[in-house]
Design an enzyme around this catalytic site. Structure first.
Site, mmCIF file in Angstrom:
data_model
loop_
_atom_site.group_PDB
_atom_site.id
_atom_site.type_symbol
_atom_site.label_atom_id
_atom_site.label_comp_id
_atom_site.label_asym_id
_atom_site.label_seq_id
_atom_site.Cartn_x
_atom_site.Cartn_y
_atom_site.Cartn_z
ATOM 1 N N GLN A 37 29.062 41.742 16.847
ATOM 2 C CA GLN A 37 30.260 41.783 17.675
ATOM 3 C C GLN A 37 30.518 43.191 18.198
ATOM 4 O OE1 GLN A 37 33.679 39.287 16.145
ATOM 5 N NE2 GLN A 37 32.335 39.143 14.376
ATOM 6 N N ARG A 65 28.809 44.435 21.409
ATOM 7 C CA ARG A 65 29.272 43.918 22.700
ATOM 8 C C ARG A 65 30.221 44.893 23.396
ATOM 9 N NH1 ARG A 65 29.717 38.897 19.449
ATOM 10 N NH2 ARG A 65 27.908 37.635 19.943
ATOM 11 N N ARG A 81 31.096 48.519 24.952
ATOM 12 C CA ARG A 81 30.384 49.615 25.598
ATOM 13 C C ARG A 81 30.971 50.975 25.197
ATOM 14 N NH1 ARG A 81 27.803 45.864 25.529
ATOM 15 N NH2 ARG A 81 26.960 44.667 27.267
ATOM 16 N N GLN A 113 22.072 51.341 9.374
ATOM 17 C CA GLN A 113 21.144 51.223 8.249
ATOM 18 C C GLN A 113 20.060 50.189 8.570
ATOM 19 O OE1 GLN A 113 22.701 49.333 4.678
ATOM 20 N NE2 GLN A 113 21.737 50.910 3.425
ATOM 21 N N ARG A 159 12.728 40.581 6.171
ATOM 22 C CA ARG A 159 14.135 40.619 6.576
ATOM 23 C C ARG A 159 14.523 39.467 7.497
ATOM 24 N NH1 ARG A 159 14.421 45.427 11.211
ATOM 25 N NH2 ARG A 159 12.412 44.925 12.175
ATOM 26 N N ARG A 174 39.218 56.288 24.920
ATOM 27 C CA ARG A 174 39.325 55.129 25.824
ATOM 28 C C ARG A 174 38.605 53.917 25.236
ATOM 29 N NH1 ARG A 174 37.367 54.855 32.181
ATOM 30 N NH2 ARG A 174 38.061 52.709 32.577
ATOM 31 N N ARG A 200 40.085 43.399 19.771
ATOM 32 C CA ARG A 200 39.675 42.960 18.438
ATOM 33 C C ARG A 200 40.789 42.979 17.390
ATOM 34 N NH1 ARG A 200 35.055 40.021 18.872
ATOM 35 N NH2 ARG A 200 33.519 41.126 20.161
#
Length: 252
Positions: free
Chosen positions: A106, A109, A111, A118, A191, A209, A218
């Site tokens: 998430q 997404r 910018r 890691q 993995r 910004r 969010r």
């Protein structure tokens, strides 16, 4: 989840040495913001703006009646007018620990964030490794929920606890990962079986910004719980060092 602010924009020693005046209550971030904003509208050189115009903005009460100094009023005006490029000069760097790969997906997404994450290729996740094995995030919705008439491996267990189903799967993930590694499968290929719940650590840097835009999207009720928690931690850390930013953290 563990979030720490480890660095943020500070005035350079060279720049501070040129200032003849001190502006009580003004933060380094505010002085950077004033320099950027006034550069667009002032005939003064950017390097001289704080010294030549600082008293006017930091030393006078806001004329808009909304509190703070004239610098606060100017920044409010700029934010409301959408001239947000001037806030991109103020940066914050966070360490973010123990978050899921789902959250990481998430985050990417958004910018204008910089990430150092890691690696599951170079960090070995066997049970006996330095990492201690695959750590994972468990949503609160998993706890104390029952699965009606759930047939668990044909053993006929009814109303089986979702928590145990979840944790049983994660134990199986660890066993399978260990078996693959013992078989000589490279960590970069083993993995592939790791789920979104697997945790990771990262360093994230963003300008003011980008952080405000991230928070606006969010911190809303529509966002998932884990990234909402991250947004609130980042907000608190920014406000602690730059208190004047508090009114700009708004949910869209």
């Amino acid at each position: 989840m563990n979030i720490k602010l480890i660095a943020h924009t500070q005035l350079s020693r060279e720049f501070v040495s040129t200032l003849l005046n001190e502006f009580e209550g003004a933060t380094d971030g505010q002085m950077v913001a004033l320099s950027a904003i006034r550069t667009c509208y002032s005939h003064n050189k950017p390097s001289e703006i704080v010294e030549l115009e600082g008293e006017k903005y930091f030393g006078s009460a806001a004329k808009d009646g909304e509190g703070g100094s004239e610098a606060d009023r100017l920044i409010r005006h700029i934010m409301r007018s959408g001239h947000l490029s001037t806030t991109e000069h103020i940066n914050f760097t966070f360490t973010i620990e123990g978050v899921s790969r789902s959250l990481l997906a998430q985050l990417t997404r958004h910018r204008h964030f910089s990430f150092s994450v890691q690696s599951q290729r170079y960090v070995k996740l066997e049970s006996g490794s330095k990492s201690g094995g695959v750590d994972y995030t468990k949503p609160e919705t998993i706890n104390e929920r029952e699965i009606p008439d759930y047939q668990y491996y044909d053993e006929g267990w009814n109303n089986y606890q979702a928590q145990e189903v979840y944790e049983s799967f994660m134990r199986e993930v660890q066993r399978t990962y260990d078996k693959l590694r013992k078989a000589g499968v490279p960590a970069e290929d083993a993995r592939y079986i790791l789920p979104n719940a697997a945790t990771c650590n990262l360093v994230l840097t963003g300008n003011l910004r980008s952080i405000l835009e991230f928070y606006g999207k969010r911190a809303s009720k529509q966002a998932q719980w884990e990234i909402r928690e991250l947004a609130e931690h980042m907000k608190a850390a920014v406000i602690e060092v730059e208190p004047w930013t508090s009114s700009f953290f708004q949910v869209k």
